[in-house]
Enzyme design. Structure first.
Site, mmCIF file in Angstrom:
data_model
loop_
_atom_site.group_PDB
_atom_site.id
_atom_site.type_symbol
_atom_site.label_atom_id
_atom_site.label_comp_id
_atom_site.label_asym_id
_atom_site.label_seq_id
_atom_site.Cartn_x
_atom_site.Cartn_y
_atom_site.Cartn_z
ATOM 1 N N GLU A 178 51.745 55.132 68.907
ATOM 2 C CA GLU A 178 52.557 54.503 69.953
ATOM 3 C C GLU A 178 51.984 54.780 71.352
ATOM 4 O O GLU A 178 52.368 55.753 72.004
ATOM 5 C CB GLU A 178 54.010 54.983 69.894
ATOM 6 C CG GLU A 178 54.891 54.295 70.932
ATOM 7 C CD GLU A 178 56.315 54.836 70.995
ATOM 8 O OE1 GLU A 178 57.140 54.239 71.719
ATOM 9 O OE2 GLU A 178 56.603 55.840 70.340
ATOM 10 N N LYS A 214 53.039 50.997 67.264
ATOM 11 C CA LYS A 214 54.284 50.741 67.977
ATOM 12 C C LYS A 214 53.926 50.490 69.434
ATOM 13 O O LYS A 214 53.401 51.372 70.117
ATOM 14 C CB LYS A 214 55.262 51.921 67.851
ATOM 15 C CG LYS A 214 56.598 51.664 68.561
ATOM 16 C CD LYS A 214 57.665 52.684 68.185
ATOM 17 C CE LYS A 214 58.965 52.403 68.930
ATOM 18 N NZ LYS A 214 60.071 53.286 68.509
#
Length: 296
Positions: A178, A214
């Site tokens: 992420e 993400k």
């Protein structure tokens, strides 16, 4: 691969739904509780604070609507992984409902340098991964932040994320990488493009099992399609990043192949004071809205 892991892999790969982010940690917990209707004067130390946030999460994951029909996975804070809900360890409860458990493993962010915030060192990562595997967790999530379109900084974030992903994958866990682009950045569009290039370069060099990404929803719809289509990416999920749910869902629907992994946008209407019927109706409505945007 165990039968359970194979079934979890299939749910994440092919499931028609989204991943709930229930991983607020120490720094973000007071804000999450305040949004839930619990002010800071309701607790006097960390143990009381974490007890309140665990009660909130338990109420969410035991709600009738929180199941694998629309919620295919959930990201947990370490204390949530270690806790119980509905008389079961949380990861076991989730998987009994068809929801694949993930664990947040990062220890927070370094101070900004070169326009980015790298992750703090994770000296206990291997031990934490071993504990997660023993508890039936499928994968992990770790977050860093891009504030400016600085090529050197974004390269450093990509390298750090994939280096730690290699350590995680060695435990047969699927890492969610992420590198969040701050949606309030004045250089957001340029940062999106730099990040896309660095992610593709790292993926092309990746020699392990597929990873997950993400990402912040891009300013240019469809920009991250090469990541969605990449053979070494199991799934691309999106954070809400400060958008309210309606905005986040509208942006998500512009990016086919990306599913939600929302936190604030999922929880924004829930309140501690609600009756169970009110709580379940509100949560069910949010889940339905985010699911629709994820499968649009």
């Amino acid at each position: 691969m165990t039968a359970a892991n194979a079934a979890m892999l299939e749910q994440i790969k092919s499931g028609q739904g989204f991943i709930a982010a229930l991983d607020q940690s120490g720094g973000s917990t007071p804000k999450a509780l305040k949004g839930y209707g619990i002010d800071e004067d309701a607790f006097s130390n960390d143990e009381e604070m974490f007890g309140l946030i665990h009660a909130m999460r338990s109420r969410i994951v035991t709600a009738p609507c929180f199941n694998g029909d629309k919620v295919i996975g959930a990201i947990l804070f370490e204390r949530t992984m270690d806790g119980e809900a509905g008389g079961q360890p949380v990861p076991a409860l989730l998987w009994d409902r068809g929801v694949v458990p993930f664990l947040k493993v990062d220890k927070g962010l370094e101070a900004e340098a070169e326009g980015v915030q790298l992750m703090k060192p994770m000296s206990d990562l291997d031990a934490l991964c071993d504990r997660a595997v023993a508890k039936g967790v499928f994968g992990t999530k770790m977050r860093s932040v891009v504030n400016l379109a600085n090529a050197d900084g974004i390269k450093a974030i990509a390298r750090q994320q994939f280096a730690e992903a290699k350590r995680i994958a060695a435990h047969d866990l699927v890492p969610i990488i992420e590198p969040e682009v701050n949606i309030k950045s004045v250089e957001r569009a340029a940062a999106d493009r730099l990040l896309l290039n660095e992610m593709l370069a790292e993926l092309d060099a990746w020699d392990g099992a597929p990873v997950m990404l993400k990402l912040s929803l891009p300013t240019e719809p469809g920009l991250f399609q090469p990541l969605v289509d990449h053979p070494k990416v199991l799934r691309v999920v999106a954070l809400s990043g400060g958008f309210v749910r309606a905005e986040a869902c509208a942006e998500l629907a512009k990016n086919p192949g990306i599913i939600a992994s929302f936190s604030r946008a999922l929880l924004e209407d829930l309140r501690h004071q609600m009756s169970d019927d009110e709580f379940n109706a509100s949560l069910g409505g949010a889940i339905g809205e985010i699911h629709a945007a994820s499968v649009a």
